[in-house]
Design a protein around this motif. Structure first.
Motif, PDB file in Angstrom:
ATOM      1  N   ASP A  51      51.031  20.496 -75.301  1.00  0.00           N
ATOM      2  CA  ASP A  51      51.604  19.268 -75.837  1.00  0.00           C
ATOM      3  C   ASP A  51      52.150  18.478 -74.644  1.00  0.00           C
ATOM      4  OD1 ASP A  51      52.702  17.265 -77.316  1.00  0.00           O
ATOM      5  OD2 ASP A  51      54.404  18.439 -78.052  1.00  0.00           O
ATOM      6  N   ILE A  52      51.321  17.582 -74.133  1.00  0.00           N
ATOM      7  CA  ILE A  52      51.638  16.929 -72.868  1.00  0.00           C
ATOM      8  C   ILE A  52      52.869  16.033 -73.007  1.00  0.00           C
ATOM      9  CG2 ILE A  52      50.787  15.408 -71.054  1.00  0.00           C
ATOM     10  CD1 ILE A  52      49.408  18.117 -71.164  1.00  0.00           C
ATOM     11  N   ASP A  53      53.845  16.295 -72.134  1.00  0.00           N
ATOM     12  CA  ASP A  53      55.068  15.485 -72.045  1.00  0.00           C
ATOM     13  C   ASP A  53      55.142  14.991 -70.609  1.00  0.00           C
ATOM     14  OD1 ASP A  53      57.561  14.364 -71.888  1.00  0.00           O
ATOM     15  OD2 ASP A  53      58.578  15.952 -73.017  1.00  0.00           O
ATOM     16  N   TYR A  54      54.944  13.663 -70.425  1.00  0.00           N
ATOM     17  CA  TYR A  54      54.864  13.125 -69.068  1.00  0.00           C
ATOM     18  C   TYR A  54      56.183  13.270 -68.315  1.00  0.00           C
ATOM     19  CZ  TYR A  54      50.414  11.181 -70.545  1.00  0.00           C
ATOM     20  OH  TYR A  54      49.122  11.041 -71.004  1.00  0.00           O
ATOM     21  N   SER A  55      57.287  13.391 -69.037  1.00  0.00           N
ATOM     22  CA  SER A  55      58.572  13.580 -68.353  1.00  0.00           C
ATOM     23  C   SER A  55      58.664  14.966 -67.732  1.00  0.00           C
ATOM     24  CB  SER A  55      59.729  13.375 -69.339  1.00  0.00           C
ATOM     25  OG  SER A  55      59.698  14.352 -70.364  1.00  0.00           O
ATOM     26  N   LYS A  56      57.943  15.922 -68.304  1.00  0.00           N
ATOM     27  CA  LYS A  56      57.936  17.292 -67.764  1.00  0.00           C
ATOM     28  C   LYS A  56      56.772  17.522 -66.796  1.00  0.00           C
ATOM     29  CE  LYS A  56      59.938  19.347 -71.952  1.00  0.00           C
ATOM     30  NZ  LYS A  56      59.715  20.327 -73.051  1.00  0.00           N
ATOM     31  N   TRP A  63      53.305  24.736 -74.413  1.00  0.00           N
ATOM     32  CA  TRP A  63      52.049  25.163 -75.012  1.00  0.00           C
ATOM     33  C   TRP A  63      52.122  24.927 -76.517  1.00  0.00           C
ATOM     34  CZ3 TRP A  63      48.097  26.666 -71.883  1.00  0.00           C
ATOM     35  CH2 TRP A  63      48.430  27.026 -70.575  1.00  0.00           C
ATOM     36  N   ASN A  64      51.011  24.493 -77.122  1.00  0.00           N
ATOM     37  CA  ASN A  64      51.019  24.258 -78.571  1.00  0.00           C
ATOM     38  C   ASN A  64      49.835  24.905 -79.284  1.00  0.00           C
ATOM     39  OD1 ASN A  64      48.950  22.609 -77.750  1.00  0.00           O
ATOM     40  ND2 ASN A  64      49.618  20.801 -78.861  1.00  0.00           N
ATOM     41  N   GLY A  65      49.234  25.903 -78.662  1.00  0.00           N
ATOM     42  CA  GLY A  65      48.145  26.637 -79.310  1.00  0.00           C
ATOM     43  C   GLY A  65      46.956  25.756 -79.637  1.00  0.00           C
ATOM     44  N   PHE A  66      46.547  25.786 -80.906  1.00  0.00           N
ATOM     45  CA  PHE A  66      45.345  25.055 -81.331  1.00  0.00           C
ATOM     46  C   PHE A  66      45.677  23.758 -82.078  1.00  0.00           C
ATOM     47  CE2 PHE A  66      43.857  29.391 -80.779  1.00  0.00           C
ATOM     48  CZ  PHE A  66      42.650  29.206 -80.113  1.00  0.00           C
ATOM     49  N   GLU A  67      46.890  23.254 -81.895  1.00  0.00           N
ATOM     50  CA  GLU A  67      47.295  22.039 -82.602  1.00  0.00           C
ATOM     51  C   GLU A  67      46.423  20.841 -82.232  1.00  0.00           C
ATOM     52  OE1 GLU A  67      49.515  21.547 -85.049  1.00  0.00           O
ATOM     53  OE2 GLU A  67      49.635  23.737 -85.081  1.00  0.00           O
ATOM     54  N   ASN A  68      46.027  20.762 -80.967  1.00  0.00           N
ATOM     55  CA  ASN A  68      45.176  19.643 -80.535  1.00  0.00           C
ATOM     56  C   ASN A  68      43.804  19.687 -81.203  1.00  0.00           C
ATOM     57  OD1 ASN A  68      47.076  18.456 -78.788  1.00  0.00           O
ATOM     58  ND2 ASN A  68      46.551  19.879 -77.154  1.00  0.00           N
ATOM     59  N   PHE A  69      43.306  20.894 -81.443  1.00  0.00           N
ATOM     60  CA  PHE A  69      42.006  21.037 -82.094  1.00  0.00           C
ATOM     61  C   PHE A  69      42.097  20.674 -83.573  1.00  0.00           C
ATOM     62  CE2 PHE A  69      41.842  23.748 -78.411  1.00  0.00           C
ATOM     63  CZ  PHE A  69      40.561  23.559 -77.906  1.00  0.00           C
ATOM     64  N   ALA A 282      42.317  14.695 -76.457  1.00  0.00           N
ATOM     65  CA  ALA A 282      41.034  14.317 -75.856  1.00  0.00           C
ATOM     66  C   ALA A 282      40.404  15.500 -75.132  1.00  0.00           C
ATOM     67  CB  ALA A 282      41.239  13.152 -74.889  1.00  0.00           C
ATOM     68  N   SER A 283      41.226  16.280 -74.438  1.00  0.00           N
ATOM     69  CA  SER A 283      40.726  17.468 -73.744  1.00  0.00           C
ATOM     70  C   SER A 283      40.228  18.510 -74.737  1.00  0.00           C
ATOM     71  CB  SER A 283      41.839  18.055 -72.877  1.00  0.00           C
ATOM     72  OG  SER A 283      41.395  19.200 -72.200  1.00  0.00           O
ATOM     73  N   ALA A 284      40.931  18.655 -75.866  1.00  0.00           N
ATOM     74  CA  ALA A 284      40.511  19.603 -76.900  1.00  0.00           C
ATOM     75  C   ALA A 284      39.152  19.211 -77.469  1.00  0.00           C
ATOM     76  CB  ALA A 284      41.554  19.650 -78.018  1.00  0.00           C
ATOM     77  N   ALA A 285      38.944  17.918 -77.681  1.00  0.00           N
ATOM     78  CA  ALA A 285      37.658  17.444 -78.199  1.00  0.00           C
ATOM     79  C   ALA A 285      36.533  17.736 -77.215  1.00  0.00           C
ATOM     80  CB  ALA A 285      37.728  15.952 -78.490  1.00  0.00           C
ATOM     81  N   GLY A 286      36.798  17.519 -75.928  1.00  0.00           N
ATOM     82  CA  GLY A 286      35.788  17.798 -74.908  1.00  0.00           C
ATOM     83  C   GLY A 286      35.436  19.276 -74.843  1.00  0.00           C
TER      84      GLY A 286
END
Length: 314
Positions: A51-56, A63-69, A282-286
């Motif tokens: 779960d990308i956080d640009y501040s971090k 990490w967020n497992g398969f949430e992006n998928f 987007a990375s998960a889709a790729g």
């Protein structure tokens, strides 16, 4: 005696190495491109599970497992984009094989050198044109006010103009025509090169036996083209979950009224990325597209290996 034989073998290996060195150097640009474009990005696959956080920062994000998928399949558009991506690619594969092989066979029958060069250039030219230019060429034909079809054909026949960019029913045919027109030249030249590699004595023997052109095509050309056709089909099957991004985004001019028939996985992810700025999704889709494509290539190759082991890729 053994030392002399060893010295002779060493000299032969050295001579072979020197002879092959120019060929190896020629492969360096292609290998560098392959390494930079295809292998280095593999290191970023972990982004698909974060779960990308640009501040971090990317590495310290949670990490967020398969949430992006899950995002790809939660929406109502999941079925539409998957259906469009697969059906369009299946259509492209079938039509490209049939049309490009037919074009390659016709090219092989051209005897005049000048005409051969002319046809090859004319066929290859659309492949070299930017998809942006092709989109505006299509617009010049399809525009409801000044487009060639409406202004010159529909008007001359006394018919009302058609608003192509607001009516989805025309676009499956338009997209297929544009894609075949753009890729036909490049693919047909590949098949044409394979035809040129066929031993001409086979055709001479067929003529002596009384075989006409059609019999030569069906009993000599097509069977000997089969390995090339299988290789091309397997390569395209591996990308069946990918789509020509420019074709589906630029040619329909990104019109929302056409999304039902023009939206694919790639364009959907692009639009979602613009709206949500979520590179994890987007990375998960790729990654999803790559894994499915890899499995499809393995499955298709396994099928070919069972039916025709000699023509399988591996």
């Amino acid at each position: 005696m053994k030392s002399k034989q060893g010295e002779i073998m060493a000299n032969k290996k050295k001579a072979n190495w020197k002879a092959q060195l120019p060929l190896l150097l020629m492969t360096v640009p292609g290998m560098l491109y392959l390494f930079i474009n295809n292998y280095i990005p593999i290191c970023g696959l972990f982004i698909a599970f974060k779960d990308i956080d640009y501040s971090k920062g990317i590495f310290k994000s949670d990490w967020n497992g398969f949430e992006n998928f899950k995002y790809l399949f939660r929406t109502e558009d999941a079925f539409i984009i998957t259906r469009n991506t697969i059906l369009y690619n299946l259509t492209f594969i079938i039509l490209n094989v049939v049309i490009c092989v037919a074009v390659a066979v016709m090219l092989s029958e051209v005897s005049k050198k000048f005409m051969m060069k002319f046809y090859q250039t004319a066929l290859l030219l659309p492949h070299l044109i930017s998809i942006i230019i092709i989109a505006y060429i299509a617009y010049a034909f399809l525009n409801s006010d000044t487009g060639f079809i409406n202004h010159s054909i529909q008007e001359a026949m006394g018919r009302d103009p058609v608003n192509f960019y607001a009516d989805p029913k025309y676009w499956p045919f338009i997209l297929v025509i544009v894609q075949v027109w753009k890729t036909m030249g490049y693919t047909s030249i590949i098949y044409f090169s394979a035809i040129l590699g066929i031993d001409r004595s086979l055709y001479e023997a067929a003529v002596v036996d009384g075989a006409g052109k059609m019999k030569q095509i069906f009993y000599i050309t097509l069977p000997l083209l089969r390995p090339t056709i299988i290789t091309m089909v397997l390569m395209n099957v591996g990308r069946i979950f990918y789509s020509d991004f420019g074709l589906f985004l630029q040619v329909p001019m990104n019109q929302g009224a056409l999304f039902n028939v023009t939206n694919t996985i790639d364009t959907y992810v692009y639009r979602a990325l613009l709206l949500n700025n979520d590179i994890g999704m987007a990375s998960a889709a790729g990654l999803y597209q790559s894994i499915v494509g890899f499995l499809l290539v393995l499955g298709a190759n396994l099928l070919v290996r069972k039916m025709d082991p000699e023509n399988a890729l591996f």
